[in-house]
Design a protein around this motif. Structure first.
Motif, mmCIF file in Angstrom:
data_model
loop_
_atom_site.group_PDB
_atom_site.id
_atom_site.type_symbol
_atom_site.label_atom_id
_atom_site.label_comp_id
_atom_site.label_asym_id
_atom_site.label_seq_id
_atom_site.Cartn_x
_atom_site.Cartn_y
_atom_site.Cartn_z
ATOM 1 N N UNK A 1 0.841 -1.204 0.000
ATOM 2 C CA UNK A 1 0.000 0.000 0.000
ATOM 3 C C UNK A 1 0.876 1.255 0.000
ATOM 4 N N UNK A 2 1.886 1.272 0.869
ATOM 5 C CA UNK A 2 2.761 2.447 0.938
ATOM 6 C C UNK A 2 3.483 2.662 -0.393
ATOM 7 N N UNK A 3 3.949 1.576 -0.984
ATOM 8 C CA UNK A 3 4.673 1.690 -2.250
ATOM 9 C C UNK A 3 3.784 2.290 -3.340
ATOM 10 N N UNK A 4 2.525 1.883 -3.376
ATOM 11 C CA UNK A 4 1.626 2.398 -4.404
ATOM 12 C C UNK A 4 1.310 3.874 -4.184
ATOM 13 N N UNK A 5 1.185 4.285 -2.928
ATOM 14 C CA UNK A 5 0.899 5.696 -2.688
ATOM 15 C C UNK A 5 2.130 6.565 -2.910
ATOM 16 N N UNK A 6 3.313 5.967 -2.863
ATOM 17 C CA UNK A 6 4.520 6.696 -3.241
ATOM 18 C C UNK A 6 4.637 6.805 -4.762
ATOM 19 N N UNK A 7 3.940 5.946 -5.471
ATOM 20 C CA UNK A 7 3.939 5.966 -6.945
ATOM 21 C C UNK A 7 2.481 6.015 -7.398
ATOM 22 N N UNK A 8 1.849 7.163 -7.379
ATOM 23 C CA UNK A 8 0.392 7.292 -7.591
ATOM 24 C C UNK A 8 -0.094 6.728 -8.921
ATOM 25 N N UNK A 9 0.747 6.700 -9.938
ATOM 26 C CA UNK A 9 0.296 6.240 -11.256
ATOM 27 C C UNK A 9 0.473 4.731 -11.446
ATOM 28 N N UNK A 10 1.050 4.054 -10.484
ATOM 29 C CA UNK A 10 1.354 2.627 -10.639
ATOM 30 C C UNK A 10 0.094 1.783 -10.497
ATOM 31 N N UNK A 11 0.096 0.647 -11.189
ATOM 32 C CA UNK A 11 -0.940 -0.373 -11.032
ATOM 33 C C UNK A 11 -0.309 -1.602 -10.401
ATOM 34 N N UNK A 12 -1.146 -2.426 -9.780
ATOM 35 C CA UNK A 12 -0.610 -3.586 -9.058
ATOM 36 C C UNK A 12 -1.594 -4.742 -9.129
ATOM 37 N N UNK A 13 -1.037 -5.953 -9.190
ATOM 38 C CA UNK A 13 -1.860 -7.167 -9.169
ATOM 39 C C UNK A 13 -1.082 -8.232 -8.402
ATOM 40 N N UNK A 14 -1.599 -8.636 -7.251
ATOM 41 C CA UNK A 14 -0.884 -9.628 -6.462
ATOM 42 C C UNK A 14 -1.868 -10.517 -5.709
#
Length: 713
Positions: free
Chosen positions: A208-221
């Protein structure tokens, strides 16, 4: 001086305040923190159509249209966290009257401190008299809300401030978040609850922290729960006019899917283990305990490949007039004779020599490095001529034996053919003897050449016929398919397929025969196929046909010209076609499947490498080989291999047909294992077009008998 109890000029009494509220033209509601209506004025009764008795004490959301019912708690929280003024700018929303009609309204809200505690005053102005600026927006909001609530995924929307902006009901249900916890609007408490469910909560927070540090990133895990569940987590930024305003999290419960995959993998592993255990039986003749045809061919090929092994000799024999033993004394006596013949053959050779039963009354002996093969052949003849007693009857077996010795660079098939030629020469010479192969014995080759010439003429003149054998569905209790089988009548007699099909494949005639069989099937079964779109016809095809890069186009063009639906065609192939290095083979099957044609793997279970590769093969169905069905004799057997085969195929989405069904016990056993389809002489022998009605009638009778036996059981 004013009298006691009077009020100062210009002051307003409590009654005046009530009169003012009652005279307001806009609807006024006072809501408790849980959303319950505490107070309403007469204008609210007029606007919403509810009396005070019907609305006070009830949830306020009954007066809001769908798509606008989730904002009160969030608004209440925002007011409490906002500036001291405790009120916000007016906004538009859609109300819902008691009669079900919706209206556009302007809403203004503010915090109110009363004796009962903190609450919210809500003023609603009916805007229906104004021009409707955007019906599409309301419809879009309603559709969006309905979509979020109907999806199988749990949806969580979080703002850029890290606060929860919204969730759907599926999210709450999937995570099991208590309603009372949600009602507190304490995001930290909700997150703490969520983390307590996970195996690796720190990993969750790190992502969660990593994604909010990179607002444009997408994630699937993947998320793993302490209770064994598994969720897929997908996250993407939420944008408005290219500006990131938050993040959408989607959660999908993939526990059932992963469990099914694990079950399929375990079934494959179990089946592979059972296949290894079955290999010993698969290479052994069940009646005599001798090696079977496959093991003999493997050992013959190995002997011819070996270096320094010395001579290689093949002794092929069958019993003369053995059919009469079965006809006169019965098959039990015939089986006893075969068992005794096997025992005597083993006693005539060395322990390292191979004795095999090829089938029926045909046996073969493989000698490697033997100095006296002729002496052994003579010994076998003498040994079998010794009388034997079976069921009180003395029998003296007679045999014809052919002996062939391997020359330089001779192939296994050629050596066996030479032994076969010599054996038939022994029969022609009077039987009960052995003869060694001589080149002049190639009369058999001439006969095969004659067969090829006759077969070519039959193909050219359209003399290939088709017989049809029904395939029944135990569940539906009816015939659902016919298998089309090529037949050739020569000089008034039917030539066994086992004789002319190999000739057809060797000569290349199999392609023409295959298309003729398909054409006959489409035409002759057309009325039956037209009766039900789920019915089908199965046609056997060989690797030779699939090597033709135009095979798929030819099949589809033929179906179109005959007015046949490709979805009613099933092509049966053996496992061997998938080991052909020619890429055209798989390509042809893929093209046909794309057009709706189904592919069935014939003789399933006899090719052991297919068990582990089944999930990779382009097939839709499997046909369990008759050798496995024949294991069922009484129906009380415990045969986990059959159960595993069917379960594994079903776990991969394949249908299963068992062929070679000859008894009601076999049919009942396979039906109890949820086998999809059954085929065999129990229902009907293959019949020509003129006998289709008879085949259907026989099948119906057999099905009725099966169902009767099941009811009795």
């Amino acid at each position: 001086m004013a009298s006691q109890g009077s009020q100062e000029p210009g002051s307003v009494s409590g009654g005046d305040y009530q009169a003012i509220i009652d005279s307001l033209p806009d609807a006024l509601l006072v809501l408790a923190q849980d959303g319950t209506v505490m107070l309403m004025n007469p204008a609210a009764e007029r606007v919403f159509g509810y009396s005070r008795h019907e609305l006070v004490g009830h949830d306020h959301r009954i007066v809001l249209a769908e798509g606008y019912r989730l904002g009160f708690q969030r608004l209440f929280k925002a007011f409490r966290a906002g500036p001291p003024s405790g009120y916000g700018s007016p906004f538009e929303a859609y109300g819902l009257r008691k009669d079900g009609t919706e209206f556009r309204g302007e809403i203004a809200c503010g915090l109110l401190e009363i004796a009962a505690g903190l609450c919210m005053s809500v003023s609603v102005r009916d805007m229906t008299h104004r021009e409707e600026p955007d019906d599409g927006l309301r419809e879009a909001m309603s559709l969006l809300s309905a979509t979020l609530e109907s999806t199988a995924d749990g949806i969580l929307v979080v703002g850029t401030d890290g606060q929860i902006a919204g969730v759907n009901e599926q999210f709450v249900s999937m995570w099991g978040i208590p309603r009372e916890l949600l009602a507190t609007h304490d995001d930290d408490a909700v997150i703490s609850y969520v983390l307590g469910l996970l195996k690796r909560p720190q990993s969750f927070l790190d992502k969660v922290r990593d994604l909010y540090e990179h607002p444009l990133a997408e994630s699937n895990d993947i998320l793993e729960f302490t209770d064994g569940r598994t969720f897929e987590r997908y996250s993407r930024p939420q944008k408005v006019a290219d500006k990131v305003v938050g993040r959408v999290w989607s959660f999908r419960d993939v526990t059932p899917r992963l469990a099914a995959q694990d079950q399929a993998k375990q079934a494959l592993a179990d089946l592979a283990e059972q296949a290894e255990q079955l290999k010993a039986l698969a290479f052994q003749d069940p009646l005599t305990g001798l090696a079977n045809r496959k093991l003999f061919h493997d050992q013959l090929a190995a002997s011819l490949r070996g270096t320094g092994a010395g001579t290689v000799d093949v002794l092929l024999l069958d019993l003369d007039d053995f059919k009469e033993v079965n006809d006169i004394l019965g098959h039990h006596a015939g089986d006893e004779m075969l068992t005794e013949v096997a025992r005597r053959l083993r006693s005539c050779v060395r322990p390292d020599d191979t004795v095999a039963r090829l089938g029926g009354d045909e046996f073969v002996v493989l000698l490697t490095g033997s100095p006296e093969p002729d002496a052994i052949a003579e010994r076998i003849v003498d040994s079998l001529n010794v009388p034997m007693w079976i069921d009180g009857t003395m029998l003296r077996p007679s045999l014809s034996l052919g002996l062939a010795s391997a020359g330089p660079d001779v192939a296994a098939s050629e050596l066996l053919r030479q032994a076969d030629v010599a054996m038939y020469a022994a029969k022609a010479a009077g039987k009960n003897r052995y003869m060694r192969f001589e080149p002049e014995m190639m009369t058999a080759l001439v006969q095969r050449t004659d067969m090829e010439a006759g077969l070519r003429l039959a193909v050219d003149s359209g003399q290939i016929m088709v017989h049809y054998q029904p395939v029944i569905s135990p569940k539906l209790g009816e015939v659902v398919q016919f298998e089309a089988l090529a037949r050739w009548k020569r000089d008034g007699e039917l030539v066994p397929p086992g004789q002319f099909i190999p000739t057809a494949e060797r000569s290349g005639l199999i392609s023409a025969i295959g298309m003729q069989v398909m054409r006959h099937s489409f035409t002759e079964l057309q009325p039956w196929l037209a009766g039900d779109a789920t019915r089908s016809v199965a046609v056997n095809i060989s690797g030779v046909q699939l090597k033709d890069c135009k095979f798929a186009d030819g099949v589809l063009q033929l179906a179109a010209s005959c007015g046949a639906d490709p979805r009613q065609l099933v092509l049966e192939v053996t496992e061997s076609v998938f080991f052909d290095p020619d890429a055209h083979v798989i390509r042809q099957l893929d093209l046909l499947r794309d057009a709706g044609v189904r592919v069935a793997l014939d003789d399933f279970g006899t090719g052991y490498s297919s068990l582990g590769r089944l999930q990779e093969l382009p097939v839709d169905a499997v046909k369990i080989d008759r050798s496995f069905v024949s294991m069922v004799r009484t129906g009380a057997e415990k045969l986990p291999i059959l159960n595993s085969m069917i379960n594994m195929a079903h776990s991969l989405g394949l249908t299963v047909t068992a062929e070679g069904i000859e008894t009601a016990a076999q049919a009942g056993y396979l039906t109890n294992l949820d086998c999809d389809s059954l085929q065999g002489y129990l229902f009907s022998h293959p019949e020509p077009e003129s006998g289709l009605d008879l085949a259907l009638l026989r099948s119906a009778d057999a099905i009725d008998e099966m169902q009767g036996l099941r009811l009795e059981g």
